[in-house]
Design a protein around this motif. Structure first.
Motif, PDB file in Angstrom:
ATOM      1  N   UNK A 151       7.425  -0.276   7.671  1.00 36.87           N
ATOM      2  CA  UNK A 151       7.621  -1.553   6.970  1.00 36.87           C
ATOM      3  C   UNK A 151       8.945  -2.152   7.430  1.00 36.87           C
ATOM      4  N   UNK A 152       9.279  -3.299   6.871  1.00 37.30           N
ATOM      5  CA  UNK A 152      10.572  -3.925   7.210  1.00 37.30           C
ATOM      6  C   UNK A 152      11.738  -3.013   6.852  1.00 37.30           C
ATOM      7  N   UNK A 153      11.529  -2.129   5.897  1.00 32.99           N
ATOM      8  CA  UNK A 153      12.609  -1.259   5.448  1.00 32.99           C
ATOM      9  C   UNK A 153      12.840  -0.070   6.372  1.00 32.99           C
ATOM     10  N   UNK A 154      12.053   0.026   7.432  1.00 33.75           N
ATOM     11  CA  UNK A 154      12.305   1.051   8.447  1.00 33.75           C
ATOM     12  C   UNK A 154      13.298   0.567   9.509  1.00 33.75           C
ATOM     13  N   UNK A 162       0.825  -1.218   0.000  1.00 37.58           N
ATOM     14  CA  UNK A 162       0.000   0.000   0.000  1.00 37.58           C
ATOM     15  C   UNK A 162       0.854   1.261   0.000  1.00 37.58           C
ATOM     16  N   UNK A 163       1.892   1.273   0.830  1.00 39.39           N
ATOM     17  CA  UNK A 163       2.779   2.430   0.921  1.00 39.39           C
ATOM     18  C   UNK A 163       3.335   2.799  -0.449  1.00 39.39           C
ATOM     19  N   UNK A 164       3.826   1.810  -1.176  1.00 38.34           N
ATOM     20  CA  UNK A 164       4.452   2.072  -2.468  1.00 38.34           C
ATOM     21  C   UNK A 164       3.414   2.488  -3.500  1.00 38.34           C
ATOM     22  N   UNK A 165       2.267   1.823  -3.495  1.00 38.07           N
ATOM     23  CA  UNK A 165       1.238   2.165  -4.468  1.00 38.07           C
ATOM     24  C   UNK A 165       0.707   3.589  -4.256  1.00 38.07           C
ATOM     25  N   UNK A 166       0.584   4.017  -2.996  1.00 36.77           N
ATOM     26  CA  UNK A 166       0.165   5.387  -2.725  1.00 36.77           C
ATOM     27  C   UNK A 166       1.234   6.375  -3.195  1.00 36.77           C
ATOM     28  N   UNK A 167       2.507   6.009  -3.003  1.00 35.16           N
ATOM     29  CA  UNK A 167       3.585   6.875  -3.492  1.00 35.16           C
ATOM     30  C   UNK A 167       3.533   6.967  -5.011  1.00 35.16           C
ATOM     31  N   UNK A 168       3.256   5.828  -5.664  1.00 33.69           N
ATOM     32  CA  UNK A 168       3.117   5.846  -7.121  1.00 33.69           C
ATOM     33  C   UNK A 168       1.963   6.715  -7.577  1.00 33.69           C
TER      34      UNK A 168
END
Length: 310
Positions: free
Chosen positions: A70-73, A44-50
């Motif tokens: 996310x795991x990337x935090x 969701x995070x990435x799609x909203x950024x897109x």
């Protein structure tokens, strides 16, 4: 905990096997990170950024990066997670160390915009650590048209400390070690952390070496003046080389020790063979000669009926 690996008499093949194991570990790790990042595009995070990038509202990307963890935090593993426009401008990141910079001219970004997950450069960070760029195309799913379009890219700066720590625990023989370097010779991992970021051609172990790193699987350097056995193996997933370094005295010592053992075994075998041969000679020849001598003496005394076993 140190992992100590013995240098066997077949030292070159042993080093090749060790290098191959380390290479496979790093290749597997990097391929895994590429798959994770590629799958993360659907979150969701990435799609909203897109969606924000498609709407020409890149400044809102940072809101979604901050809002949804996310795991990337996890900054122990990832120095940063970031969002990039199609022009290469980083408009959001988790660590505020990349935002505002532009990677549009980087080959790895161009590869990502071509549709592939790309492993890029290793960069030095303000906290004196190293981060590896991995970038994936951001395919935004338009809910109205059900189509996908490239809005830009997402990426991570992978913390190299975990790789460095694993390599630093490997000890070849007594004092040999494994180092990691890029194709330009920049050290990415070394048992002496102070040497990271320097060029390996400046190290004492390499000061007699002249070579060009290429695409060959193995490059062996063992100059007469050098005191080291050096073996290279390229990484597939990144433009790096695994380099094993072992002092000559250690691997030659192992060979000489084994040669002495083989020589001692050969000597013992020879002595045993001579002993067995002598015993056989005594039994088959010497004893029969003694019997014939005794028989001759009896006959000379007039015992003409003395039996002689023929």
């Amino acid at each position: 905990l140190h992992i100590t690996l013995c240098i066997l008499p077949d030292h070159q093949q042993n080093l090749v096997n060790i290098n191959r194991s380390v290479k496979d570990y790093i290749d597997t790790l990097l391929h895994q990170e590429q798959r994770f990042l590629n799958n993360f595009v659907n979150e969701y995070l990435v799609q909203k950024a897109g969606e924000m990038l498609n709407a020409n509202l890149p400044e809102l990307c940072q809101f979604y990066v901050d809002q949804y963890e996310s795991i990337y935090h996890d900054q122990k593993t990832y120095k940063a997670f970031f969002i990039v426009t199609a022009e290469g401008e980083i408009v959001a990141d988790t660590s505020d160390i990349l935002k505002g910079s532009n990677i549009g001219n980087k080959p790895f970004f161009k590869e990502a915009m071509g549709g592939s997950v790309a492993v890029g450069d290793v960069v030095s960070l303000p906290d004196n650590t190293l981060g590896l760029y991995i970038v994936s195309p951001l395919r935004y799913k338009n809910r109205l048209s059900s189509s996908k379009s490239f809005s830009g890219a997402i990426g991570i700066l992978l913390n190299l400390e975990s790789i460095q720590q694993k390599l630093q625990r490997i000890v070849l023989g007594q004092t040999g070690y494994i180092i990691l370097a890029d194709r330009d010779g920049k050290l990415l991992s070394h048992p002496n952390s102070e040497l990271i970021n320097s060029n390996f051609s400046q190290l004492p172990a390499f000061n007699q070496a002249s070579f060009i790193l290429g695409n060959e699987e193995f490059i062996h350097i063992d100059h007469e003046k050098s005191k080291q056995l050096i073996l290279f193996m390229p990484i597939v997933a990144a433009p790096w080389n695994i380099i094993a370094v072992v002092p000559k005295t250690e691997y030659l010592g192992a060979i000489n020790k084994m040669r002495n053992i083989i020589g001692l075994v050969a000597l013992l075998f020879t002595l045993l063979t001579l002993y067995v041969t002598r015993r056989i000679f005594d039994y088959l020849i010497h004893n029969r000669l003694n019997f014939l001598t005794d028989a001759t003496k009896e006959i000379s005394r007039g015992e003409l009926n003395h039996p002689i076993d023929t």
